[in-house]
Scaffold this active site. Structure first.
Site, PDB file in Angstrom:
ATOM      1  N   THR A  12       0.804  -1.228   0.000  1.00 26.89           N
ATOM      2  CA  THR A  12       0.000   0.000   0.000  1.00 26.89           C
ATOM      3  C   THR A  12       0.841   1.284   0.000  1.00 26.89           C
ATOM      4  OG1 THR A  12      -0.239  -0.123   2.398  1.00 26.89           O
ATOM      5  CG2 THR A  12      -2.026  -1.059   1.084  1.00 26.89           C
ATOM      6  N   TYR A  28       2.601   9.331   7.080  1.00 28.09           N
ATOM      7  CA  TYR A  28       1.896   8.070   7.386  1.00 28.09           C
ATOM      8  C   TYR A  28       2.362   6.890   6.532  1.00 28.09           C
ATOM      9  CZ  TYR A  28      -1.966   9.524   4.087  1.00 28.09           C
ATOM     10  OH  TYR A  28      -2.737   9.934   3.053  1.00 28.09           O
ATOM     11  N   GLU A  29       1.911   5.719   6.977  1.00 30.96           N
ATOM     12  CA  GLU A  29       2.372   4.428   6.426  1.00 30.96           C
ATOM     13  C   GLU A  29       3.896   4.293   6.506  1.00 30.96           C
ATOM     14  OE1 GLU A  29       0.384   2.429   3.402  1.00 30.96           O
ATOM     15  OE2 GLU A  29      -1.443   3.601   3.614  1.00 30.96           O
ATOM     16  N   GLY A  30       4.443   4.789   7.613  1.00 31.98           N
ATOM     17  CA  GLY A  30       5.891   4.767   7.816  1.00 31.98           C
ATOM     18  C   GLY A  30       6.476   6.097   7.383  1.00 31.98           C
TER      19      GLY A  30
END
Ligand SMILES: Cc1cc2nc3c(=O)[nH]c(=O)nc-3n(C[C@H](O)[C@H](O)[C@H](O)COP(=O)(O)OP(=O)(O)OC[C@H]3O[C@@H](n4cnc5c(N)ncnc54)[C@H](O)[C@@H]3O)c2cc1C
Length: 390
Positions: A246, A375-377
């Site tokens: 993702t 976000y998402e790392g």
């Protein structure tokens, strides 16, 4: 070994791109500024995505999806983000919350959960982060204890996109605190309305303001055994592989934001005059636009190359991805989001004082771009991942 590179989209992908572009221009762009001011979850945008079959773009056809691939998903996200980054999160969060089920669910779970998600009848969320820290997964404390044929869940998650509106939430919880961190956790599908599952504080945010971000509280929530995805202890691998797939969706959102800001600044620079000529004729402004064009093109190439690698090399199960593919996933997320932040900041600069005012969309693009670096790392963590694969 690298896959054979695809330059350009297939005819089906081009058709999808045209459809998404038209939808973005006609239905999404007009209310984007007002939705940003209101800061409320945009159910009307969900309805538009549903009507146009955009909720299950990369879901298996067997469970009601389009199975059009990651490239197709990213094409749609990019087109939506060109006009409204928050709306682009509707299909991307649906994918994020559902991917653990696609990767690790059994047939019965996929039928039960994926079909209503693919149609958009239900919404999903992905709950990993806790207040102790999003980057350090080993520090997470939400706990699920097995009692007979059910788990009892306790803990709190923070910053969960769709937290208050999702019907099905993929929750990461520690099931064996004594095991090494890559075997200590499991993932569960938590259904809205389960006793003890409360929706907490709604965050007031700098950008993507019509996307909802919430705290989730679990107080002795009973989850049936049949809602655990995969085996006990698979949680770390499920969540990491979900994020590998993702992160390109965040990269696509970033490329879309950058492109939207660039197109606005370019048009403005051709029309606005100073010292007797359009500002684009001043080299300092023209060079910014040239750099934007270069960097966005490079970002887009990296994004779709990454999607191609993921599509070609990885089946949607729990088998490990190669370090090269993981590296591309992180590189695309970090590079595209850095390009989006830089481009939107320069777009504000090109509009001068008007760029700083909410009447013009570039300040919204700049605020929206920032989250793609977080976000998402975070991009610091992406660089840690990239380095580890070199
Ligand atoms: C709007 C929004 C939506 C979100 N949606 C979701 C969601 O749907 N689901 C979900 O689970 N989470 C979600 N998140 C959480 C998000 O993924 C985390 O905020 C992010 O991973 C960073 O975690 P943190 O905020 O705890 O920062 P921390 O981990 O505390 O990091 C703070 C700073 O330290 C840096 N840092 C930390 N460790 C290192 C290291 N080892 N090396 C270098 N630098 C380091 C970070 O890069 C960062 O700059 C969302 C967050 C926001 C703001």
């Amino acid at each position: 070994m690298e896959t054979q590179e695809r330059f350009g989209f297939t005819d089906e992908e081009k058709l999808l791109q045209q459809m998404a572009r038209r939808l973005a221009r006609e239905k999404v762009a007009p209310g984007a500024a007002q939705r940003d001011i209101d800061g409320e979850f945009a159910y009307d945008m969900v309805e538009i995505m549903r009507e146009n079959g955009l909720m299950g773009i990369d879901f298996p056809t067997e469970y009601g999806g389009m199975e059009a691939g990651l490239i197709a998903l990213c094409i749609v996200i990019e087109e939506l983000a060109k006009v409204d980054a928050a709306t682009s999160m509707i299909p991307s969060t649906q994918e994020l919350g559902s991917l653990p089920m696609i990767l690790a669910g059994n047939h019965e779970q996929k039928q039960r959960f994926l079909e209503p998600l693919a149609s958009g009848e239900k919404l999903s969320a992905f709950a990993l982060t806790e207040s102790r820290g999003g980057s350090d997964v080993a520090a997470l404390r939400t706990r699920a204890r097995l009692e007979g044929n059910k788990y009892v869940l306790n803990g709190t998650k923070t910053f969960i996109t769709n937290g208050g509106v999702a019907d099905l939430v993929s929750v990461y919880a520690i099931t064996n605190p004594d095991a090494p961190s890559h075997k200590a956790a499991s993932v569960f599908v938590l259904e809205k309305g389960t006793p003890g599952f409360q929706v907490g504080k709604k965050e007031s945010k700098m950008g993507i303001r019509s996307s909802e971000t919430r705290e989730l509280i679990f107080d002795n929530v009973e989850i049936p055994l049949e809602n655990r995805l995969g085996n006990e202890g698979d949680g770390f691998h499920i969540m990491m592989k979900t994020l590998d797939f993702t992160r390109p969706a965040v990269a696509a959102q970033a490329v879309g934001i950058a492109q939207g800001a660039f197109e606005y600044a370019l048009q403005y620079a051709k029309e606005r005059e100073s010292f007797g000529k359009p500002i684009i004729k001043h080299q300092a402004v023209g060079s910014k636009l040239a750099d934007m064009s270069m960097r966005i093109s490079a970002a887009r190439q990296l994004l779709y190359k990454t999607c191609d690698l993921l599509q070609a090399h990885a089946k949607k199960d729990l088998s490990r991805l190669s370090p090269e593919i993981i590296r591309y996933s992180s590189m695309s997320k970090a590079f595209c989001s850095d390009v989006a932040m830089w481009t939107t900041t320069e777009a504000v600069q090109i509009l001068g004082g008007y760029g700083y005012c909410t009447e013009y969309p570039v300040e919204r693009f700049m605020r929206d771009a920032k989250i793609t670096q977080i976000y998402e790392g975070t991009n610091e963590i992406q660089r840690v991942v990239i380095t580890s694969t070199l």
